[in-house]
Scaffold this active site. Structure first.
Site, PDB file in Angstrom:
ATOM      1  N   LYS A  11       0.829  -1.217   0.000  1.00  0.00           N
ATOM      2  CA  LYS A  11       0.000   0.000   0.000  1.00  0.00           C
ATOM      3  C   LYS A  11       0.863   1.268   0.000  1.00  0.00           C
ATOM      4  O   LYS A  11       2.079   1.209   0.219  1.00  0.00           O
ATOM      5  CB  LYS A  11      -0.929  -0.046   1.207  1.00  0.00           C
ATOM      6  N   TYR A  51     -12.314  -2.146  -3.793  1.00  0.00           N
ATOM      7  CA  TYR A  51     -12.822  -2.281  -2.427  1.00  0.00           C
ATOM      8  C   TYR A  51     -14.348  -2.175  -2.361  1.00  0.00           C
ATOM      9  O   TYR A  51     -14.895  -1.856  -1.296  1.00  0.00           O
ATOM     10  CB  TYR A  51     -12.167  -1.233  -1.522  1.00  0.00           C
ATOM     11  N   ASN A 114      -2.045   0.124   6.455  1.00  0.00           N
ATOM     12  CA  ASN A 114      -1.540  -1.097   7.098  1.00  0.00           C
ATOM     13  C   ASN A 114      -0.585  -1.907   6.211  1.00  0.00           C
ATOM     14  O   ASN A 114      -0.536  -3.133   6.290  1.00  0.00           O
ATOM     15  CB  ASN A 114      -2.694  -1.945   7.651  1.00  0.00           C
ATOM     16  N   HIS A 117      -2.095  -5.552   1.581  1.00  0.00           N
ATOM     17  CA  HIS A 117      -3.384  -6.236   1.454  1.00  0.00           C
ATOM     18  C   HIS A 117      -3.094  -7.697   1.153  1.00  0.00           C
ATOM     19  O   HIS A 117      -2.119  -8.000   0.467  1.00  0.00           O
ATOM     20  CB  HIS A 117      -4.182  -5.621   0.294  1.00  0.00           C
ATOM     21  N   GLU A 128      -9.201 -10.515  -7.654  1.00  0.00           N
ATOM     22  CA  GLU A 128      -8.244  -9.414  -7.430  1.00  0.00           C
ATOM     23  C   GLU A 128      -7.034  -9.518  -8.357  1.00  0.00           C
ATOM     24  O   GLU A 128      -6.553  -8.510  -8.867  1.00  0.00           O
ATOM     25  CB  GLU A 128      -7.827  -9.403  -5.957  1.00  0.00           C
TER      26      GLU A 128
HETATM   27  P1  CMP Z   1      -7.268  -4.769   3.553  1.00  0.00           P
HETATM   28  O1  CMP Z   1      -6.757  -6.108   3.943  1.00  0.00           O
HETATM   29  O2  CMP Z   1      -6.684  -4.146   2.349  1.00  0.00           O
HETATM   30  O3  CMP Z   1      -8.866  -4.840   3.363  1.00  0.00           O
HETATM   31  C1  CMP Z   1      -9.723  -3.759   3.608  1.00  0.00           C
HETATM   32  C2  CMP Z   1      -9.025  -2.598   4.196  1.00  0.00           C
HETATM   33  O4  CMP Z   1      -9.856  -1.661   4.832  1.00  0.00           O
HETATM   34  C3  CMP Z   1      -8.103  -3.061   5.299  1.00  0.00           C
HETATM   35  O5  CMP Z   1      -7.031  -3.773   4.770  1.00  0.00           O
HETATM   36  C4  CMP Z   1      -7.768  -1.762   6.003  1.00  0.00           C
HETATM   37  O6  CMP Z   1      -6.745  -1.055   5.347  1.00  0.00           O
HETATM   38  C5  CMP Z   1      -9.080  -1.009   5.837  1.00  0.00           C
HETATM   39  N1  CMP Z   1      -9.817  -1.011   7.097  1.00  0.00           N
HETATM   40  C6  CMP Z   1     -10.392  -2.062   7.711  1.00  0.00           C
HETATM   41  N2  CMP Z   1     -10.980  -1.671   8.855  1.00  0.00           N
HETATM   42  C7  CMP Z   1     -10.754  -0.344   8.953  1.00  0.00           C
HETATM   43  C8  CMP Z   1     -11.110   0.645   9.916  1.00  0.00           C
HETATM   44  N3  CMP Z   1     -11.822   0.319  11.007  1.00  0.00           N
HETATM   45  N4  CMP Z   1     -10.723   1.900   9.692  1.00  0.00           N
HETATM   46  C9  CMP Z   1     -10.021   2.229   8.584  1.00  0.00           C
HETATM   47  N5  CMP Z   1      -9.656   1.330   7.639  1.00  0.00           N
HETATM   48  C10 CMP Z   1     -10.018   0.065   7.825  1.00  0.00           C
END
Ligand code: CMP
Length: 139
Positions: A11, A51, A114, A117, A128
């Site tokens: 990311k 998403y 984070n 993904h 995906e």
């Molecule tokens: P990812 O595994 O890419 O799948 C969905 C994404 O949404 C997740 O990682 C996070 O980056 C984001 N996400 C999930 N929960 C939250 C939250 N409570 N607040 C902000 N972002 C979130």
């Protein structure tokens, strides 16, 4: 796409913070083979589509803002039990909850930013992966 593959994106925070090489090294060291690899910046339309499953969630707008804020690295990875093993390697969505030594624990900055993904099923791996890579881009 067979059941021994998963899809990942490094990311914008991971790219911006210079962690592409370290994260790919962790992925290789964990036994994953890189099938496809590409760097690009998502449009709002593309991030929204990717998403779409989270469209009704409170964090959807923030997620699209964030995922379009800089370039990402998309990859298809191969290994026995790829989906589950990759999710173990990256750790929990919230890096403060992620286990010691996991990619998110080491490199993520927040639940939104984070670092990586990982697909949550073989079905989503296929969807995906096909979002970014055609058959001729999968080795
Ligand atoms: P990812 O595994 O890419 O799948 C969905 C994404 O949404 C997740 O990682 C996070 O980056 C984001 N996400 C999930 N929960 C939250 C939250 N409570 N607040 C902000 N972002 C979130």
């Amino acid at each position: 796409m067979s059941g021994n593959r998963t899809f990942t994106m490094l990311k914008p925070d991971a790219v911006e913070n210079g962690h592409i090489g370290a994260i790919l090294a962790k992925i290789n060291e964990a036994g994953f083979r890189i099938v496809s690899l590409q760097m690009q910046q998502l449009s709002r339309h593309e991030a929204g589509l990717f998403y779409a499953v989270h469209k009704e969630r409170s964090f959807y707008g923030e997620l699209v803002d964030y995922m379009t804020s800089g370039p990402i690295v998309a990859a298809i990875l191969e290994k026995d039990n790829a989906v589950e093993d990759f999710r173990t390697l990256i750790g929990a969505t919230d890096p403060t909850q992620a286990a010691e030594g996991t990619i998110r624990r080491l490199f993520a900055t927040s639940i939104s930013a984070n670092a990586v993904h990982g697909s949550d099923s073989n079905e989503n791996t296929a969807i995906e992966g096909a979002f970014f890579f055609g058959a001729k881009e999968q080795f």
